[in-house]
Design an enzyme around this catalytic site. Structure first.
Site, short mmCIF file in Angstrom:
data_model
loop_
_atom_site.label_atom_id
_atom_site.label_comp_id
_atom_site.label_asym_id
_atom_site.label_seq_id
_atom_site.Cartn_x
_atom_site.Cartn_y
_atom_site.Cartn_z
N HIS A 35 0.83 -1.21 0.00
CA HIS A 35 0.00 0.00 0.00
C HIS A 35 0.86 1.25 0.00
O HIS A 35 1.30 1.73 1.05
CB HIS A 35 -0.91 -0.02 1.24
N LEU A 65 2.35 6.71 -4.95
CA LEU A 65 3.54 7.34 -5.56
C LEU A 65 3.19 8.56 -6.41
O LEU A 65 4.07 9.21 -6.94
CB LEU A 65 4.34 6.32 -6.36
N ARG A 66 1.90 8.85 -6.57
CA ARG A 66 1.40 10.10 -7.17
C ARG A 66 1.70 10.29 -8.65
O ARG A 66 1.37 11.34 -9.20
CB ARG A 66 1.95 11.33 -6.42
N ASN A 106 -5.10 5.65 -7.18
CA ASN A 106 -5.76 6.98 -7.14
C ASN A 106 -4.85 8.08 -7.65
O ASN A 106 -4.58 9.06 -6.96
CB ASN A 106 -6.31 7.28 -5.74
N ASP A 137 -8.61 2.37 -3.44
CA ASP A 137 -8.15 3.01 -2.22
C ASP A 137 -8.10 4.53 -2.33
O ASP A 137 -7.69 5.09 -3.34
CB ASP A 137 -6.78 2.52 -1.78
N HIS A 192 -5.38 -0.94 5.70
CA HIS A 192 -5.23 -0.13 6.92
C HIS A 192 -6.32 -0.33 7.99
O HIS A 192 -7.09 0.58 8.31
CB HIS A 192 -5.10 1.36 6.60
N ASN A 219 -6.54 9.13 6.65
CA ASN A 219 -7.72 8.25 6.52
C ASN A 219 -7.27 6.80 6.47
O ASN A 219 -6.45 6.48 5.62
CB ASN A 219 -8.48 8.55 5.23
N ASP A 234 0.84 2.68 3.63
CA ASP A 234 -0.06 3.75 3.18
C ASP A 234 0.72 5.06 3.04
O ASP A 234 0.21 6.15 3.35
CB ASP A 234 -1.26 3.93 4.13
N GLY A 286 -3.19 11.91 4.87
CA GLY A 286 -2.10 11.03 4.45
C GLY A 286 -0.78 11.41 5.08
O GLY A 286 -0.56 12.57 5.44
O1 DOR Z 1 -4.82 9.13 4.34
C1 DOR Z 1 -5.00 8.65 3.24
N1 DOR Z 1 -4.37 9.13 2.16
N2 DOR Z 1 -5.85 7.62 3.10
C2 DOR Z 1 -6.22 7.17 1.89
O2 DOR Z 1 -7.02 6.28 1.83
C3 DOR Z 1 -5.68 7.78 0.66
C4 DOR Z 1 -4.41 8.45 0.91
C5 DOR Z 1 -3.99 9.39 -0.18
O3 DOR Z 1 -4.09 9.03 -1.36
O4 DOR Z 1 -3.50 10.46 0.13
ZN ZN Z 2 -7.06 3.98 2.06
#
Ligand code: DOR
Ligand code: ZN
EC number: 3.5.2.3
Length: 451
Positions: A65, A68-69, A99, A159, A239, A285, A312, A331
């Site tokens: 999990h 890497l954006r 995502n 996610d 998570h 989250n 995460d 995050g």
């Molecule tokens: O805190 C979080 N950040 N939870 C997530 O489910 C997504 C993640 C994010 O992409 O920043």
């Molecule tokens: Zn998540």
């Protein structure tokens, strides 16, 4: 771009203890494999000899999990900077969540992620495919095409958001079972978390922050366990963050349901008492829960109810975190601090041995996604995906010196135990003594200049 890691020079790791057990041995790595293990080995003339006396040899870590954006938010992280952070954290494989922008919901995107990771060459970056088109929760993606692509997608997840429609989730589980791939759920009933920014409890009430109840997570965990049961499918819970989730997973496993779960380092160590100063770096989250949840999560990881640790890792730029708490993006960075947090919360209190660390950070995650060359035994002939840890050191975390493009660590200024001193990917050095195998460490210099 060329591969930026060292060549295949033989490496002799001297005086290391595999799994932290038994007498120290020398480990010779050549041609990408463990070539010899024994006391007092004579290194080949051209070998790079690493003095690892007093240190622990583990299989390279696998992170199920990570965010890497790339593509889309390269100002916060990209595959190169994230790979450097992973290698420095002892990882040899990471799973990059879907995502991104565009969302990884087609093979074009998932194949790019895999290719780019191989080009950088510091860690195997396995793409996660989206379960639904655009993460919108309505229409299933072409999972089969992503699984058949060069990126060989093994895990699918929306996610960041939950696949909340039970019928869509049921179909996803059925479809995934046919393809032999895994669905990983971000368990959050969205109707229960509208506007929520913190764990629903006394702290959030006192601070005036909108609360995220445990039931938002637990109701989806329970539902998905039942859907997996009926579909004869496997489901993985991202998570896990509450006592109740632990109890539900325990129950589901007792029923023989194919359910696995991960816990993050931050949910093992931190709790919502930290929110008192409204620092956006603590927003995540699912949210940081109460101290009793953290205790239950540690026990569950020790007992095997929770299978593995996953970071995460969620980089965000300064302007996205250093703002009003409710506006901060959720995050936290995690790749470079994960091992140290696991040592502090699990190894030092005696909940896990080093042998267990190999299980929860490498073997179990590799098995959950079926990676054939990761989480392997530390034996001759096995691929040299390895991590060496110095258990007797400590270090003080500073976000601006981490390899990530972003600085949003919740552990700023904390002193944590244990350091990763060497990471090998197929026998090549990808990180050593705090330096990644990136030829150009200019990224980190740039961060220091800015700070
Ligand atoms: O805190 C979080 N950040 N939870 C997530 O489910 C997504 C993640 C994010 O992409 O920043
Ligand atoms: Zn998540």
């Amino acid at each position: 771009m060329t591969s930026r890691v060292h060549g295949s020079q033989p490496i002799l790791i001297r005086g290391v203890r595999p799994y932290g057990e038994g007498e120290p041995v020398d480990v010779l790595v050549s041609d990408g494999q463990i070539a010899e293990v024994g006391a007092g080995l004579t290194p080949p003339d051209d070998a790079d000899v690493v003095d690892a006396r007093g240190q622990v040899l583990l299989p390279g870590f696998v992170d199920l999990h990570t965010h890497l954006r790339e593509p889309g938010r390269e100002y916060a992280e990209d595959i190169e900077t994230g790979s450097a952070a992973a290698a420095l954290g002892g990882y040899t494989a990471v799973f990059a969540m879907a995502n991104t922008d565009p969302v990884a919901d087609t093979a074009v995107v998932t194949d790019h992620v895999w290719h780019r990771g191989q080009q950088v060459g510091l860690v195997d970056v396995h793409p996660v495919g989206a379960v639904t088109v655009g993460l919108k929760g309505k229409q299933l993606t072409e999972m089969g095409l992503m699984a058949a692509g060069v990126g060989q997608v093994r895990m699918f997840s929306d996610d960041g958001v939950c696949v909340d429609d039970p019928l869509v989730m049921r179909r996803a589980l059925e479809y995934a079972t046919g393809l032999g791939v895994l669905i990983a759920q971000h368990a959050e009933e969205p109707r229960l978390t509208v506007g929520a920014v913190a764990h629903e409890g006394p702290n959030a009430a006192r601070l005036g922050l909108a609360g995220w109840p445990r039931a938002a997570e637990e109701s989806i965990v329970a539902r998905d366990a039942l859907l997996a049961r009926d579909a004869g499918a496997r489901v993985h819970i991202c998570h896990a963050s509450t006592v109740g989730t632990v109890e539900l997973i325990r129950w589901a496993k007792e029923q023989g349901i194919s359910i696995t779960a991960e816990v993050t380092p931050h949910h093992l160590l931190l709790d919502d008492a930290r929110l008192a100063d409204y620092d956006g770096r603590n927003r995540v989250n699912p949210p940081l829960r109460e101290a009793d949840d953290a205790i239950a999560l540690r026990q569950a990881l020790a007992d095997g109810v929770i299978d593995c640790v996953a970071t995460d890792h969620a980089p965000h730029a300064e302007h996205e975190k250093m703002c009003e708490f409710a506006s901060a993006r959720p995050g936290m960075l995690g790749l470079q601090t994960a091992l140290s947090v696991v040592v502090q919360t699990m190894v030092q209190p005696g909940l896990l041995t080093w042998r267990d660390v190999a299980r929860v950070m490498s073997e179990a995650p590799a098995a959950i996604v079926g990676l054939p060359d990761q989480g392997r035994p530390l034996e001759v002939g096995e691929p040299a995906n390895l991590t060496v840890v110095d258990p007797d050191t400590e270090w003080t975390v500073t976000g601006r010196t981490l390899a990530s493009r972003s600085d949003n660590t919740p552990y700023e200024a904390m002193t944590l135990p244990a350091t990763v001193t060497l990471t090998l990917l197929r026998g090549r050095v990808t990180a050593r003594e705090g330096k990644s195998g990136l030829a150009d460490e200019g990224q980190r210099e740039a961060k220091r200049d800015r700070a």
